[in-house]
Enzyme design. Structure first.
Site, short mmCIF file in Angstrom:
data_model
loop_
_atom_site.label_atom_id
_atom_site.label_comp_id
_atom_site.label_asym_id
_atom_site.label_seq_id
_atom_site.Cartn_x
_atom_site.Cartn_y
_atom_site.Cartn_z
CG ASP A 84 -3.49 3.95 -3.61
OD1 ASP A 84 -4.26 3.32 -4.13
OD2 ASP A 84 -3.51 4.65 -2.63
CD GLU A 85 -5.45 -0.66 -1.33
OE1 GLU A 85 -5.14 -1.57 -0.62
OE2 GLU A 85 -6.55 -0.10 -1.25
CG ASP A 125 -2.08 1.01 1.26
OD1 ASP A 125 -2.08 1.58 0.02
OD2 ASP A 125 -2.41 1.11 2.07
#
Length: 367
Positions: free
Chosen positions: A108-109, A14
Protein backbone atom coordinates in the site's frame (compact mmCIF):
# COMPACT_ATOMS: atom_id res chain seq x y z
CA UNK A 1 28.55 25.34 -7.05
CA UNK A 2 29.35 22.38 -9.28
CA UNK A 3 28.66 18.97 -7.80
CA UNK A 4 27.89 15.38 -8.68
CA UNK A 5 25.38 15.10 -5.82
CA UNK A 6 21.93 13.77 -6.83
CA UNK A 7 19.06 16.19 -7.30
CA UNK A 8 15.65 14.53 -7.10
CA UNK A 9 11.89 15.04 -7.07
CA UNK A 10 10.44 12.28 -4.91
CA UNK A 11 6.82 11.32 -4.28
CA UNK A 12 5.74 9.01 -1.48
CA UNK A 13 2.27 7.56 -2.14
CA UNK A 14 0.50 5.94 0.80
CA UNK A 15 -2.94 4.36 0.49
CA UNK A 16 -5.42 5.42 3.18
CA UNK A 17 -6.31 2.57 5.57
CA UNK A 18 -5.68 0.22 2.65
CA UNK A 19 -6.82 -3.19 3.99
CA UNK A 20 -9.87 -1.71 5.70
CA UNK A 21 -10.71 0.45 2.68
CA UNK A 22 -10.60 -2.59 0.36
CA UNK A 23 -12.99 -4.42 2.69
CA UNK A 24 -15.36 -1.45 2.68
CA UNK A 25 -15.08 -1.15 -1.10
CA UNK A 26 -15.99 -4.81 -1.63
CA UNK A 27 -18.79 -4.84 0.91
CA UNK A 28 -21.03 -1.75 0.76
CA UNK A 29 -22.58 -2.71 4.11
CA UNK A 30 -19.23 -1.95 5.77
CA UNK A 31 -18.88 1.57 4.35
CA UNK A 32 -18.73 4.32 6.94
CA UNK A 33 -18.54 1.63 9.64
CA UNK A 34 -15.85 1.07 12.26
CA UNK A 35 -14.05 -2.06 11.09
CA UNK A 36 -10.85 -3.90 11.99
CA UNK A 37 -9.05 -6.26 9.65
CA UNK A 38 -7.69 -9.33 11.43
CA UNK A 39 -8.13 -10.47 14.98
CA UNK A 40 -11.43 -10.89 16.81
CA UNK A 41 -13.02 -9.63 19.99
CA UNK A 42 -11.61 -12.68 21.77
CA UNK A 43 -8.18 -13.32 20.25
CA UNK A 44 -5.73 -12.10 17.66
CA UNK A 45 -4.23 -8.79 16.67
CA UNK A 46 -5.67 -6.01 14.51
CA UNK A 47 -3.84 -5.70 11.18
CA UNK A 48 -5.58 -2.50 10.09
CA UNK A 49 -8.44 -0.25 11.15
CA UNK A 50 -10.78 2.01 9.22
CA UNK A 51 -10.71 5.73 9.98
CA UNK A 52 -14.11 5.33 11.62
CA UNK A 53 -12.50 2.88 14.08
CA UNK A 54 -9.39 5.00 14.57
CA UNK A 55 -11.55 7.76 16.04
CA UNK A 56 -12.08 5.45 19.01
CA UNK A 57 -8.35 4.71 19.39
CA UNK A 58 -8.28 1.41 17.48
CA UNK A 59 -4.88 0.89 15.87
CA UNK A 60 -2.93 -1.81 14.05
CA UNK A 61 -0.97 -4.25 16.28
CA UNK A 62 -3.59 -3.79 19.02
CA UNK A 63 -5.23 -6.87 20.50
CA UNK A 64 -8.73 -7.58 19.21
CA UNK A 65 -10.06 -7.64 22.77
CA UNK A 66 -8.66 -4.17 23.52
CA UNK A 67 -9.98 -2.83 20.20
CA UNK A 68 -13.48 -4.10 21.04
CA UNK A 69 -13.35 -2.47 24.48
CA UNK A 70 -12.44 0.87 22.92
CA UNK A 71 -15.04 0.54 20.18
CA UNK A 72 -17.94 -1.75 21.22
CA UNK A 73 -19.59 -1.55 17.80
CA UNK A 74 -16.36 -2.55 15.99
CA UNK A 75 -16.80 -5.05 13.15
CA UNK A 76 -14.00 -7.59 12.55
CA UNK A 77 -13.29 -8.80 9.00
CA UNK A 78 -10.83 -11.38 7.74
CA UNK A 79 -7.70 -10.49 5.78
CA UNK A 80 -7.75 -11.16 2.04
CA UNK A 81 -4.19 -10.84 0.75
CA UNK A 82 -5.06 -12.19 -2.68
CA UNK A 83 -7.44 -9.26 -3.12
CA UNK A 84 -4.94 -6.76 -1.65
CA UNK A 85 -2.29 -7.90 -4.13
CA UNK A 86 -4.76 -7.60 -7.01
CA UNK A 87 -5.55 -3.98 -6.11
CA UNK A 88 -1.89 -3.22 -5.37
CA UNK A 89 -0.92 -4.38 -8.87
CA UNK A 90 -3.40 -1.93 -10.42
CA UNK A 91 -1.92 0.87 -8.34
CA UNK A 92 1.64 -0.13 -9.25
CA UNK A 93 0.74 -0.03 -12.95
CA UNK A 94 -0.48 3.55 -12.52
CA UNK A 95 2.89 4.48 -10.99
CA UNK A 96 4.70 2.91 -13.96
CA UNK A 97 2.81 5.19 -16.35
CA UNK A 98 4.91 8.03 -14.92
CA UNK A 99 8.27 6.49 -14.06
CA UNK A 100 10.11 3.18 -13.91
CA UNK A 101 11.79 4.34 -10.70
CA UNK A 102 9.18 2.90 -8.33
CA UNK A 103 10.27 1.45 -4.98
CA UNK A 104 7.44 -0.41 -3.24
CA UNK A 105 7.64 -0.47 0.54
CA UNK A 106 4.58 -2.70 0.93
CA UNK A 107 1.34 -3.44 -0.88
CA UNK A 108 0.00 0.00 0.00
CA UNK A 109 2.88 2.44 -0.29
CA UNK A 110 5.78 3.28 -2.58
CA UNK A 111 8.38 5.88 -3.48
CA UNK A 112 8.49 7.33 -6.98
CA UNK A 113 11.36 9.32 -8.48
CA UNK A 114 9.78 11.68 -11.03
CA UNK A 115 12.80 13.93 -11.58
CA UNK A 116 12.80 12.66 -15.16
CA UNK A 117 9.37 11.24 -15.90
CA UNK A 118 7.54 9.67 -18.84
CA UNK A 119 5.02 12.53 -19.03
CA UNK A 120 7.66 15.24 -19.27
CA UNK A 121 5.88 17.07 -16.45
CA UNK A 122 8.25 19.29 -14.43
CA UNK A 123 5.83 19.50 -11.48
CA UNK A 124 6.05 16.64 -9.01
CA UNK A 125 3.08 18.17 -7.20
CA UNK A 126 0.87 17.93 -10.29
CA UNK A 127 2.05 14.38 -10.98
CA UNK A 128 1.07 13.35 -7.44
CA UNK A 129 -2.38 14.89 -7.93
CA UNK A 130 -2.83 13.01 -11.23
CA UNK A 131 -1.72 9.72 -9.70
CA UNK A 132 -4.10 10.05 -6.76
CA UNK A 133 -6.97 10.88 -9.10
CA UNK A 134 -6.21 7.87 -11.32
CA UNK A 135 -6.04 5.56 -8.30
CA UNK A 136 -9.48 6.80 -7.24
CA UNK A 137 -10.91 6.33 -10.74
CA UNK A 138 -9.46 2.84 -11.30
CA UNK A 139 -9.76 1.34 -7.82
CA UNK A 140 -12.28 3.46 -5.94
CA UNK A 141 -9.73 4.01 -3.16
CA UNK A 142 -8.15 7.14 -1.71
CA UNK A 143 -4.43 7.77 -1.50
CA UNK A 144 -2.31 10.43 0.18
CA UNK A 145 1.06 11.69 -0.99
CA UNK A 146 4.14 13.56 0.16
CA UNK A 147 6.38 15.37 -2.30
CA UNK A 148 9.88 16.69 -1.63
CA UNK A 149 13.59 16.51 -2.38
CA UNK A 150 14.28 13.10 -0.83
CA UNK A 151 12.59 9.93 0.40
CA UNK A 152 12.68 10.83 4.09
CA UNK A 153 10.93 14.19 3.76
CA UNK A 154 8.43 12.84 1.21
CA UNK A 155 7.42 10.04 3.60
CA UNK A 156 7.02 12.39 6.55
CA UNK A 157 5.02 14.82 4.35
CA UNK A 158 2.59 12.12 3.19
CA UNK A 159 1.18 11.91 6.74
CA UNK A 160 0.51 15.64 7.07
CA UNK A 161 -2.79 15.86 5.16
CA UNK A 162 -4.10 12.32 5.54
CA UNK A 163 -6.56 11.00 4.58
CA UNK A 164 -7.01 11.78 0.88
CA UNK A 165 -4.60 14.69 0.74
CA UNK A 166 -1.05 15.61 -0.15
CA UNK A 167 1.72 17.87 1.06
CA UNK A 168 4.58 19.36 -0.93
CA UNK A 169 7.70 20.49 0.91
CA UNK A 170 9.58 22.70 -1.53
CA UNK A 171 13.38 22.94 -1.29
CA UNK A 172 13.33 26.35 0.37
CA UNK A 173 10.80 25.08 2.95
CA UNK A 174 12.70 21.97 4.03
CA UNK A 175 14.58 23.36 7.02
CA UNK A 176 11.61 25.19 8.54
CA UNK A 177 9.40 22.13 7.95
CA UNK A 178 11.78 19.77 9.74
CA UNK A 179 12.56 22.16 12.60
CA UNK A 180 8.86 22.58 13.34
CA UNK A 181 8.06 18.86 13.52
CA UNK A 182 7.61 16.92 16.73
CA UNK A 183 10.37 14.28 16.70
CA UNK A 184 7.72 11.54 16.93
CA UNK A 185 6.75 12.49 13.35
CA UNK A 186 10.23 11.63 12.06
CA UNK A 187 10.29 8.36 10.15
CA UNK A 188 12.53 5.99 12.10
CA UNK A 189 11.74 7.46 15.52
CA UNK A 190 9.59 4.87 17.29
CA UNK A 191 7.91 5.00 20.68
CA UNK A 192 11.02 4.05 22.69
CA UNK A 193 13.29 6.49 20.86
CA UNK A 194 10.68 9.24 21.10
CA UNK A 195 10.46 8.83 24.87
CA UNK A 196 14.25 8.84 25.17
CA UNK A 197 14.49 12.02 23.09
CA UNK A 198 11.82 13.67 25.24
CA UNK A 199 13.78 12.78 28.39
CA UNK A 200 16.83 14.45 26.82
CA UNK A 201 14.83 17.60 26.11
CA UNK A 202 14.54 16.89 22.39
CA UNK A 203 10.93 17.57 21.44
CA UNK A 204 11.13 19.09 17.96
CA UNK A 205 13.37 19.01 14.92
CA UNK A 206 14.78 22.34 16.06
CA UNK A 207 15.79 20.79 19.39
CA UNK A 208 17.34 17.82 17.58
CA UNK A 209 19.34 20.14 15.34
CA UNK A 210 21.09 21.71 18.33
CA UNK A 211 22.74 18.39 19.18
CA UNK A 212 26.13 17.49 17.77
CA UNK A 213 26.70 14.29 15.83
CA UNK A 214 28.94 13.07 18.66
CA UNK A 215 26.17 13.68 21.22
CA UNK A 216 23.60 11.79 19.13
CA UNK A 217 26.01 8.90 18.54
CA UNK A 218 26.63 8.72 22.28
CA UNK A 219 22.94 8.50 23.13
CA UNK A 220 21.53 6.68 20.10
CA UNK A 221 24.41 4.57 18.80
CA UNK A 222 24.55 3.95 15.06
CA UNK A 223 21.28 5.82 14.55
CA UNK A 224 22.85 9.03 15.84
CA UNK A 225 24.38 9.99 12.49
CA UNK A 226 21.07 9.27 10.76
CA UNK A 227 19.20 11.69 13.05
CA UNK A 228 21.96 14.29 12.68
CA UNK A 229 21.66 14.37 8.89
CA UNK A 230 17.91 13.93 8.36
CA UNK A 231 17.05 16.94 10.52
CA UNK A 232 19.24 18.93 8.12
CA UNK A 233 17.32 17.55 5.15
CA UNK A 234 20.14 15.25 4.09
CA UNK A 235 19.07 11.78 2.97
CA UNK A 236 20.80 10.49 -0.15
CA UNK A 237 19.09 7.12 -0.54
CA UNK A 238 17.95 6.70 -4.14
CA UNK A 239 14.63 5.18 -5.19
CA UNK A 240 15.45 1.53 -5.87
CA UNK A 241 12.99 -0.25 -8.21
CA UNK A 242 14.19 -3.67 -7.00
CA UNK A 243 14.27 -3.69 -3.22
CA UNK A 244 16.44 -6.38 -1.71
CA UNK A 245 14.46 -8.57 0.67
CA UNK A 246 16.05 -8.38 4.12
CA UNK A 247 14.18 -11.14 5.93
CA UNK A 248 11.43 -13.69 5.62
CA UNK A 249 9.06 -14.79 8.37
CA UNK A 250 5.92 -16.64 9.37
CA UNK A 251 4.00 -16.58 12.63
CA UNK A 252 0.82 -17.86 14.24
CA UNK A 253 -1.51 -16.45 16.90
CA UNK A 254 -3.28 -19.22 18.82
CA UNK A 255 -6.93 -19.47 19.80
CA UNK A 256 -5.85 -20.46 23.30
CA UNK A 257 -2.63 -19.71 25.14
CA UNK A 258 -0.06 -22.52 25.11
CA UNK A 259 1.89 -23.42 28.23
CA UNK A 260 3.45 -26.73 27.17
CA UNK A 261 6.70 -26.64 25.19
CA UNK A 262 5.64 -29.90 23.51
CA UNK A 263 2.62 -28.15 22.01
CA UNK A 264 4.85 -25.22 21.08
CA UNK A 265 7.13 -27.55 19.12
CA UNK A 266 4.15 -28.89 17.20
CA UNK A 267 3.14 -25.35 16.20
CA UNK A 268 6.74 -24.41 15.38
CA UNK A 269 6.97 -27.43 13.07
CA UNK A 270 4.07 -26.02 11.04
CA UNK A 271 5.56 -22.53 11.03
CA UNK A 272 8.97 -23.85 9.91
CA UNK A 273 7.24 -25.67 7.04
CA UNK A 274 5.73 -22.36 5.90
CA UNK A 275 9.09 -20.57 6.19
CA UNK A 276 10.73 -23.28 4.07
CA UNK A 277 8.04 -22.90 1.38
CA UNK A 278 8.57 -19.15 1.22
CA UNK A 279 12.36 -19.50 1.07
CA UNK A 280 12.16 -22.03 -1.76
CA UNK A 281 9.63 -19.90 -3.61
CA UNK A 282 11.95 -16.88 -3.35
CA UNK A 283 15.05 -18.99 -4.09
CA UNK A 284 16.93 -17.60 -1.10
CA UNK A 285 18.52 -18.85 2.13
CA UNK A 286 19.69 -17.19 5.32
CA UNK A 287 22.11 -17.48 8.20
CA UNK A 288 20.29 -15.80 11.11
CA UNK A 289 17.26 -17.55 12.59
CA UNK A 290 15.03 -15.74 15.07
CA UNK A 291 12.33 -17.18 17.30
CA UNK A 292 9.58 -14.71 18.20
CA UNK A 293 7.52 -15.30 21.35
CA UNK A 294 4.56 -13.23 22.47
CA UNK A 295 3.37 -14.11 25.97
CA UNK A 296 -0.17 -13.99 27.33
CA UNK A 297 0.56 -10.59 28.89
CA UNK A 298 1.51 -9.33 25.38
CA UNK A 299 5.20 -8.90 26.21
CA UNK A 300 7.40 -9.81 23.27
CA UNK A 301 10.67 -11.74 23.30
CA UNK A 302 13.03 -12.68 20.47
CA UNK A 303 15.88 -15.18 20.52
CA UNK A 304 18.33 -15.37 17.61
CA UNK A 305 21.25 -17.42 16.41
CA UNK A 306 23.51 -16.86 13.40
CA UNK A 307 24.81 -19.98 11.66
CA UNK A 308 28.04 -20.38 9.71
CA UNK A 309 26.24 -21.49 6.54
CA UNK A 310 23.11 -20.39 4.67
CA UNK A 311 20.11 -22.64 5.31
CA UNK A 312 16.67 -23.00 3.76
CA UNK A 313 15.52 -26.49 4.79
CA UNK A 314 12.83 -26.98 7.39
CA UNK A 315 14.92 -29.54 9.27
CA UNK A 316 17.88 -27.20 9.80
CA UNK A 317 15.65 -24.25 10.66
CA UNK A 318 13.66 -26.29 13.17
CA UNK A 319 16.82 -27.69 14.74
CA UNK A 320 17.98 -24.14 15.54
CA UNK A 321 14.51 -23.06 16.65
CA UNK A 322 14.37 -25.94 19.16
CA UNK A 323 17.70 -24.82 20.56
CA UNK A 324 16.36 -21.27 20.92
CA UNK A 325 13.12 -22.47 22.49
CA UNK A 326 14.93 -24.35 25.24
CA UNK A 327 17.57 -21.63 25.62
CA UNK A 328 15.78 -20.31 28.69
CA UNK A 329 12.63 -21.06 30.64
CA UNK A 330 9.34 -19.59 29.43
CA UNK A 331 8.12 -16.87 31.77
CA UNK A 332 4.42 -17.37 30.98
CA UNK A 333 1.97 -19.06 28.61
CA UNK A 334 2.33 -18.12 24.95
CA UNK A 335 -0.23 -16.57 22.58
CA UNK A 336 1.97 -16.23 19.47
CA UNK A 337 5.03 -17.91 17.98
CA UNK A 338 6.98 -16.87 14.91
CA UNK A 339 10.12 -17.78 12.98
CA UNK A 340 12.09 -15.38 10.82
CA UNK A 341 15.25 -15.84 8.81
CA UNK A 342 17.54 -12.95 7.89
CA UNK A 343 21.13 -12.29 6.83
CA UNK A 344 20.01 -13.58 3.45
CA UNK A 345 22.22 -14.57 0.54
CA UNK A 346 20.64 -11.90 -1.68
CA UNK A 347 21.98 -8.97 0.32
CA UNK A 348 24.63 -6.62 -1.01
CA UNK A 349 26.26 -4.33 1.49
CA UNK A 350 26.57 -0.74 0.32
CA UNK A 351 27.80 2.32 2.11
CA UNK A 352 26.03 5.59 1.36
CA UNK A 353 28.02 8.78 1.59
CA UNK A 354 26.42 11.96 2.84
CA UNK A 355 28.06 15.37 2.73
CA UNK A 356 27.21 18.74 4.16
CA UNK A 357 26.95 20.20 0.64
CA UNK A 358 23.92 18.04 -0.20
CA UNK A 359 21.30 20.30 1.35
CA UNK A 360 22.90 23.41 -0.18
CA UNK A 361 22.48 21.93 -3.63
CA UNK A 362 18.94 20.70 -2.99
CA UNK A 363 17.81 24.11 -1.73
CA UNK A 364 18.85 25.65 -5.06
CA UNK A 365 16.82 23.13 -7.05
CA UNK A 366 13.80 24.54 -8.90
CA UNK A 367 11.07 22.23 -7.60
Amino acid sequence: METDLPIRKIIHVDMDAFYASVAQLDNPELRDKAIAVGGSEIRGVVSAASYEARKFGVRSAMSGAMAKRLCPHLIFVKSDFKRYKEVSTKIRNIFLEYTDLVEPLSLDEAYLDVTQNKKGNPSATMIAQEIRQKIKEKTGLNASAGISINKFIAKVASDINKPNGQKTVNPEEVIDFLEGLDVKKFYGVGKVTKEKMYRLGIFTGKDLKTKTEAYLNEHFGKSGAYYYYIVRGIHNSAVKPSRTQKSLAAERTFNENIASEIYMLERLDDIATEVEKRLLRSKIAGKTITLKIKYSDFTLQTRSKTLSLYVSSKELILETVKELLFQEKMKDSVRLLGISISNLNNEKKKKSVVTKETIDVQLKFDF
